[in-house]
Design an enzyme around this catalytic site. Structure first.
Site, mmCIF file in Angstrom:
data_model
loop_
_atom_site.group_PDB
_atom_site.id
_atom_site.type_symbol
_atom_site.label_atom_id
_atom_site.label_comp_id
_atom_site.label_asym_id
_atom_site.label_seq_id
_atom_site.Cartn_x
_atom_site.Cartn_y
_atom_site.Cartn_z
ATOM 1 N N ASN A 258 1.126 -3.331 10.171
ATOM 2 C CA ASN A 258 1.764 -3.267 9.040
ATOM 3 C C ASN A 258 2.428 -1.725 8.734
ATOM 4 O OD1 ASN A 258 0.920 -5.667 7.460
ATOM 5 N ND2 ASN A 258 -1.007 -4.966 8.343
ATOM 6 N N GLU A 259 3.617 -1.779 9.280
ATOM 7 C CA GLU A 259 4.353 -0.688 9.159
ATOM 8 C C GLU A 259 4.787 0.007 7.889
ATOM 9 O OE1 GLU A 259 4.481 1.210 11.571
ATOM 10 O OE2 GLU A 259 5.034 0.298 13.604
ATOM 11 N N PRO A 260 5.265 1.047 7.601
ATOM 12 C CA PRO A 260 5.754 1.495 6.176
ATOM 13 C C PRO A 260 6.596 0.462 5.708
ATOM 14 C CG PRO A 260 5.663 3.420 7.632
ATOM 15 C CD PRO A 260 5.260 2.224 8.639
#
Ligand code: GLP
Length: 634
Positions: free
Chosen positions: A160-162
């Site tokens: 879950n990237e930025p």
């Protein structure tokens, strides 16, 4: 484990800090094992959420040990992994399917049918359904009891990237550039790193009944601090864990080091004002207020949480002068000591005037990135300098570089090895591992770069050693395991040189990194020599190899560089041709290693200037490591 009061004011997540990763995982493994056994006794299943990356590896080793030695069984356990790269199948050496088999599943009694990992090899138009099915299966199993997490430098959990929202669920995502750079070495080049991944969402993770987030090493310190102390934001998905009712961050001291309780302990309690802490708080105050040390007044201390300090150790001017002198005394143009000079306040001894100096570099280039100018000075001042490269660094050589070198050899009528290398490179699939021959060839590339680089520091070729430690030759990035042969080779070198000075790095690095592995090998090697008479006369200086510099209050020797020395340093780094544009980028504006290294040294010089000391072009810094008597003290 440390516990300091007052920190609740700043920390929005329960944090446990341990001396090292091993102590931390023992505790977590014990808690997981107890939870599994409790369910076993009730004849009920247990659902465990698992993570990949180097962080959970020691936890998995501990669980395997408990399985073997303490009868911990996994028959009632169902596992769900967080994520998988998209577009690679389970046989790929970097796939999380393979990783989990090698690191855990092959060594415990977990039934195959109870293992769940998102599929990376499905067709694109089937991903959505596969993700939904994954979510449904988690629900059908009763939800996740305990979820293990690592944290990426972007603040990602799972993948879950930025930008990942708090209500995201299992889905296909695009990987962040920094994440792909961090994985570049594992995949032998950033261009091989998949662009997409399938990951559980933030909300899927938040649904777990208990969450442990583990983090080790200094490189995680900033992101851990932001996740724990700043308000939750989408740009840092791990910060959403603040909303979880049963979460713990489990840290080693290095990854916790940016937390306010360690960074500014005077804000969370009543610390003992040791000279070190006084230096830390006064330099911190000066930089924070943008006022040189000697201009700080009582009011500055009082208004910034330092009343006790100024009451106990003040008045302000006396304290300012003391700290100013301490910082001033770290500066020396004589890193090997200045002969015929009073050395009372110098970082190094004057005698012996000609020292035996050993610089240990985990991989070629660590040395010049951090200390090229210091190295040149040591040589210029007539010390007997040896630079030893502990590992060959061959895993860091892209195939294109090997191709370039082999082409050159062939054109020059070189030996048959060139055509063998070219054949292998031709036949090699994008993901196949290098043969021993190709790795050796790549080592030669790095050796030659290292020699060219050290020539810029005027070090004769005869003073360079290549140890090619076995742990590296037999391993892969993030999964190295050191052994007695590594320690023995390092010990033999130390014993042969009997150095007056050792320069070494990696003490608080991510424990899975080459630098940290090399430091632990060095530590074991030197500990084995503690009865040698020369040891008492040996100063060990630490340099940093993670693209950062020591903080001002930590520095015990700072070596200023002239503008010409800075140019020569850039040249020395530039000789590492195969490493150009390969380092994790701290600042995306500077994509070259030499730019980053020199900027770092310039920033240090600017800090000294802001403290009110002399203004230099650039500065290289070192911290002294105290030789352990029994345990390790620093
Ligand atoms: C990958 C994984 C994450 C992991 C992160 C950190 O991106 N998908 O789950 O937390 O790497 O990796 P490491 O533990 O090697 O620092």
């Amino acid at each position: 484990m440390s516990d300091r009061s007052g920190q609740e004011l700043y920390e929005r997540i329960p944090v446990k800090v341990f001396d090292d990763a091993q102590a931390a995982v023992c505790e977590v493994a014990k808690e997981i094992a107890a939870a599994i056994r409790l369910r076993q006794n009730e004849d009920k299943p247990f659902v465990l959420g698992l993570a990949t990356g180097s962080t959970p590896v020691p936890l998995y080793r501990e669980l395997i040990r408990m399985h073997r030695e303490e009868g911990l069984r996994f028959a009632n356990v169902t596992t769900f992994n967080l994520d998988e790269y998209f577009g690679i199948d389970g046989r790929h050496p970097e796939s999380y399917h393979r990783f989990m088999r090698e690191q855990l599943f092959d060594h415990i009694d977990l039934p195959e049918s109870q293992i769940n990992i998102p599929q990376g090899a499905v067709a694109r138009d089937e991903v959505f359904e596969a993700c939904q099915a994954y979510e449904e299966k988690i629900l059908a199993c009763g939800g996740i009891d305990v979820q293990i997490l690592g944290i990426g430098r972007t603040g990602h959990i799972g993948f879950n990237e930025p930008g990942s929202g708090p209500s995201s669920r299992t889905r296909l995502v695009t990987l962040d550039r920094l994440t792909r750079q961090d994985a570049a070495r594992d995949f032998q080049g950033e261009h091989n790193v998949p662009r997409y991944a399938v990951t559980m969402g933030v909300e899927t993770i938040m649904d777990a009944r208990k969450v442990y987030l583990l983090a080790w090493g200094r490189s995680k310190a900033e992101v851990v601090k932001a996740a724990v102390e700043d308000a939750p934001v989408e740009s840092l998905p791990a910060s959403f864990l603040q909303e979880h009712l049963n979460v713990s961050f489990v840290l080693d001291t290095a990854s916790a080091s940016e937390l306010i309780r360690y960074k500014c302990p005077w804000l969370v309690g009543f610390p003992e004002w040791t000279p070190e802490l006084a230096r830390e708080s006064v330099t911190h105050l000066s930089l924070k207020l943008g006022k040189p040390l000697l201009k700080l007044v009582d009011k500055d201390y009082q208004e910034n949480g330092l009343s006790e300090l100024v009451t106990e150790k003040g008045p302000a001017y006396g304290l300012n002068i003391r700290v100013f002198n301490e910082v001033q005394h770290t500066i020396t143009g004589w890193p090997g000591g200045k002969p015929d000079a009073d050395d009372t306040y110098r970082p190094e001894r004057a005698l012996p005037a000609r020292k035996r100096v050993l610089v240990l570099s985990p991989e070629p280039q660590d040395d010049v990135l951090s200390m090229a100018a210091t190295l040149s000075r040591l040589v210029a001042h007539g010390h007997e300098v040896t630079v030893a490269y502990l590992t060959s660094g061959n895993l860091g050589v892209p195939d294109e570089e090997a191709n370039w070198a082999a082409d050159l050899m062939q054109e020059a009528g070189g030996a048959s090895i060139a055509s063998e290398v070219l054949d292998e490179l031709d036949a090699k699939g994008a993901f196949s591992e290098d043969s021993e021959k190709l790795r050796r060839f790549k080592s030669y590339i790095r050796r030659n770069e290292a020699r060219a680089s050290l020539e810029m520091c005027s070090l004769p070729k005869g003073c360079i050693r290549f140890l090619d430690l076995p742990f590296y030759e037999n391993g892969r990035y993030r999964r190295f395991e050191t052994g007695e042969s590594d320690v023995a080779a390092t010990r033999t070198l130390l014993q042969e040189i009997r150095p007056h000075q050792v320069f070494v790095t990696g003490e608080a690095a991510d424990p899975s990194s080459v630098q940290a592995k090399c430091f632990s090998v060095f530590e074991d090697a030197i500990r084995g020599l503690s009865v040698e008479p020369w040891i008492d006369d040996c100063y060990v200086w630490l340099y940093r190899s993670d693209g950062r510099e020591w903080e001002i209050h930590q520095v015990e020797m700072s070596v200023p560089c002239s503008p010409d020395e800075v140019k020569a340093k850039a040249q020395a780094i530039y000789q590492h041709r195969s490493q150009r544009s390969q380092l994790p980028v701290m600042n995306p504006e500077q994509s070259e290693a030499w730019e980053q290294a020199i900027e770092c040294n310039r920033e240090t010089a600017a800090l000294y200037d802001r403290l009110g000391l002399a203004e230099y072009e650039a500065i290289e810094c070192f911290v002294r490591w105290k030789m352990p008597s029994k345990g390790i003290e620093k």
